[in-house]
Design a protein around this motif. Sequence first.
Motif, mmCIF file in Angstrom:
data_model
loop_
_atom_site.group_PDB
_atom_site.id
_atom_site.type_symbol
_atom_site.label_atom_id
_atom_site.label_comp_id
_atom_site.label_asym_id
_atom_site.label_seq_id
_atom_site.Cartn_x
_atom_site.Cartn_y
_atom_site.Cartn_z
ATOM 1 N N ALA A 275 18.989 25.105 14.226
ATOM 2 C CA ALA A 275 18.234 26.168 14.899
ATOM 3 C C ALA A 275 17.752 27.151 13.843
ATOM 4 O O ALA A 275 18.542 27.703 13.085
ATOM 5 C CB ALA A 275 19.113 26.880 15.923
ATOM 6 N N LYS A 276 16.433 27.340 13.775
ATOM 7 C CA LYS A 276 15.836 28.232 12.778
ATOM 8 C C LYS A 276 15.860 29.681 13.272
ATOM 9 O O LYS A 276 15.921 29.932 14.469
ATOM 10 C CB LYS A 276 14.388 27.803 12.504
ATOM 11 N N PRO A 277 15.797 30.641 12.340
ATOM 12 C CA PRO A 277 15.719 32.051 12.745
ATOM 13 C C PRO A 277 14.468 32.280 13.605
ATOM 14 O O PRO A 277 13.466 31.596 13.418
ATOM 15 C CB PRO A 277 15.599 32.789 11.408
ATOM 16 N N HIS A 278 14.522 33.223 14.521
ATOM 17 C CA HIS A 278 15.628 34.085 14.916
ATOM 18 C C HIS A 278 15.959 33.810 16.375
ATOM 19 O O HIS A 278 16.173 34.736 17.168
ATOM 20 C CB HIS A 278 15.248 35.561 14.766
ATOM 21 N N ALA A 279 15.984 32.543 16.776
ATOM 22 C CA ALA A 279 16.239 32.199 18.173
ATOM 23 C C ALA A 279 17.024 30.895 18.248
ATOM 24 O O ALA A 279 16.757 29.951 17.495
ATOM 25 C CB ALA A 279 14.930 32.062 18.949
ATOM 26 N N GLY A 363 35.219 36.396 12.548
ATOM 27 C CA GLY A 363 34.689 36.327 11.195
ATOM 28 C C GLY A 363 33.340 37.010 11.069
ATOM 29 O O GLY A 363 33.103 38.072 11.641
ATOM 30 N N PRO A 364 32.417 36.384 10.329
ATOM 31 C CA PRO A 364 31.114 37.025 10.081
ATOM 32 C C PRO A 364 30.150 37.006 11.261
ATOM 33 O O PRO A 364 29.105 37.639 11.201
ATOM 34 C CB PRO A 364 30.534 36.168 8.929
ATOM 35 N N CYS A 365 30.491 36.308 12.337
ATOM 36 C CA CYS A 365 29.528 36.007 13.402
ATOM 37 C C CYS A 365 28.831 37.240 13.964
ATOM 38 O O CYS A 365 27.614 37.275 14.104
ATOM 39 C CB CYS A 365 30.228 35.247 14.520
ATOM 40 N N VAL A 366 29.608 38.273 14.291
ATOM 41 C CA VAL A 366 29.038 39.422 15.000
ATOM 42 C C VAL A 366 28.478 40.472 14.052
ATOM 43 O O VAL A 366 27.748 41.368 14.461
ATOM 44 C CB VAL A 366 30.087 40.031 15.961
ATOM 45 N N GLY A 367 28.823 40.390 12.761
ATOM 46 C CA GLY A 367 28.176 41.242 11.781
ATOM 47 C C GLY A 367 28.817 42.589 11.530
ATOM 48 O O GLY A 367 28.177 43.482 10.981
ATOM 49 N N THR A 368 30.093 42.772 11.907
ATOM 50 C CA THR A 368 30.749 44.046 11.632
ATOM 51 C C THR A 368 31.373 44.078 10.242
ATOM 52 O O THR A 368 31.574 45.149 9.672
ATOM 53 C CB THR A 368 31.846 44.343 12.672
ATOM 54 N N VAL A 372 28.692 40.021 5.593
ATOM 55 C CA VAL A 372 27.343 40.486 5.929
ATOM 56 C C VAL A 372 26.397 40.060 4.809
ATOM 57 O O VAL A 372 26.635 40.361 3.642
ATOM 58 C CB VAL A 372 27.307 42.016 6.105
ATOM 59 N N PRO A 373 25.315 39.350 5.128
ATOM 60 C CA PRO A 373 24.390 38.878 4.088
ATOM 61 C C PRO A 373 23.504 40.001 3.561
ATOM 62 O O PRO A 373 23.363 41.049 4.187
ATOM 63 C CB PRO A 373 23.555 37.819 4.807
ATOM 64 N N ASN A 384 27.031 30.444 17.294
ATOM 65 C CA ASN A 384 26.205 30.103 18.457
ATOM 66 C C ASN A 384 24.949 30.956 18.574
ATOM 67 O O ASN A 384 24.143 30.735 19.457
ATOM 68 C CB ASN A 384 27.037 30.224 19.738
ATOM 69 N N ARG A 385 24.788 31.954 17.699
ATOM 70 C CA ARG A 385 23.623 32.829 17.796
ATOM 71 C C ARG A 385 23.068 33.150 16.414
ATOM 72 O O ARG A 385 23.832 33.299 15.456
ATOM 73 C CB ARG A 385 23.986 34.133 18.538
ATOM 74 N N ASN A 386 21.747 33.266 16.352
ATOM 75 C CA ASN A 386 21.071 33.563 15.081
ATOM 76 C C ASN A 386 20.015 34.645 15.245
ATOM 77 O O ASN A 386 19.025 34.678 14.525
ATOM 78 C CB ASN A 386 20.446 32.296 14.504
ATOM 79 N N PHE A 387 20.257 35.542 16.229
ATOM 80 C CA PHE A 387 19.282 36.600 16.485
ATOM 81 C C PHE A 387 19.116 37.487 15.255
ATOM 82 O O PHE A 387 20.021 37.605 14.420
ATOM 83 C CB PHE A 387 19.720 37.462 17.673
ATOM 84 N N LYS A 388 17.993 38.129 15.169
ATOM 85 C CA LYS A 388 17.704 39.031 14.064
ATOM 86 C C LYS A 388 18.788 40.112 13.998
ATOM 87 O O LYS A 388 19.039 40.808 14.984
ATOM 88 C CB LYS A 388 16.327 39.666 14.263
ATOM 89 N N GLY A 389 19.435 40.243 12.878
ATOM 90 C CA GLY A 389 20.485 41.232 12.706
ATOM 91 C C GLY A 389 21.849 40.802 13.200
ATOM 92 O O GLY A 389 22.816 41.563 13.100
ATOM 93 N N ARG A 390 21.969 39.609 13.722
ATOM 94 C CA ARG A 390 23.220 39.151 14.336
ATOM 95 C C ARG A 390 24.412 39.273 13.382
ATOM 96 O O ARG A 390 25.492 39.691 13.782
ATOM 97 C CB ARG A 390 23.065 37.698 14.798
#
Length: 416
Positions: A275-279, A363-368, A372-373, A384-390
């Motif tokens: 799945a490509k960014p951002h969806a 882990g890194p999934c939720v971005g807290t 963080v990249p 399971n998600r790749n939304f912008k800023g996820r």
Amino acid sequence: MKEKVVGKTIAEKIFSNHSGTDARAGDIVVADVDFVMGQDGTSPLAIKALKNMGVDTVFDPDKVALVMDHSSPSPNEGVSALHHTMRQFGKETGCHIYDVGCGVCHQLIPEQGHVVAGDLMVGCDSHTCTYGALNVFSTGVGSTDGAAAMASGKLWFKVPETTKIVLTGQLQPGVSSKDLILHIAGMLGADGATYEVIEFSGPIIDAMSVEERMTMSNMAIEVGAKAGLMAADDKTLAWLAERSDREAHPQSPDEDAVYARIIDIDVSDIGRQVAKPHAVDNVVPLDEVAGTPIAQGVIGTCTNGRLNDLAVAAKILEGKTIHPDARLVIAPASRDIYLDAIKEGYIQTFVEAGASVVTPGCGPCVGTHNGVPSDGENVISTANRNFKGRMGNSNAFIYLASPETVAKSVLAGEIA
């Protein structure tokens, strides 16, 4: 002339059993819930809602759990205060508290025997649909609804229609349940099954392990579904019996059940998917993005942080070193999985390859925290998600894939 009574789907049977009615798709029912769960991003809101209701107890402490998994360990004083609120609530009510390091809520609830086949449960987290793989109607709710369920043991529902997906054919080598659910997300679209149940069935599902099935059900919400249900077979019941002494009440669909639609998918021609960014529904065959530079890989989360996922990655990484331009973060889904991975030698393999192994949890999934990249970096993840800023940076790019694809990609420094 007497009107013919048609059969029921799994969802209709579970709602009938829990509401004491002849529940059919479209009906509004008030149903008893077997379990209620919240995590550290939603539980404090539920606790506040309970206090606003004037409620200081839960309907059954053994049927309520709060899990600290999204920001675990705490990355700042604000989150520490939320964790403290959850711990205090646990002491005051006697409900289950899974503290920092126990793991992801969606692994812990079934792993610790809190649900069995035929149950109805709600969680204050959208990926509560994971337990549908165990024949549980499990769905995510908001914190206020979660608070109402904690207080009363009941909640109102609109019984969803059901889409049946039948998977047949022969899987290609290296193609996993993650590839299949990504393919389905790309085919249906992000709103392709809004407020429906997806019933997954067919010989491909029958052949999967329980853990592989959980990956499928976990991502039902990514096409808008309320639940991703499967019938219980001997594998399901054996898996549950090892973890719970509660009696299961498995539900299977009737042969004449009424479905919104039936979708037949021959998996034989499905290769590995990304799945490509951002969806999440922006899905393509891996070949279309092969060669895309990767700065970080993530293996873990409630989708693919189980022992079978770590085993696949460890086999690929054994004796090898991660590309110098790439990083790899491993987040086991629970403490038990972490311990089993240590026993099997997977953790040593990851560390020797150059990976960072973090506390069991999201882990890194939720971005807290925890990976963080940076701006402009591409990340390939089993989440399971790749939304912008996820993952905590709206200027980064997240690709979703299977553990095998992630492991091979961090070795190559590009999607591989």
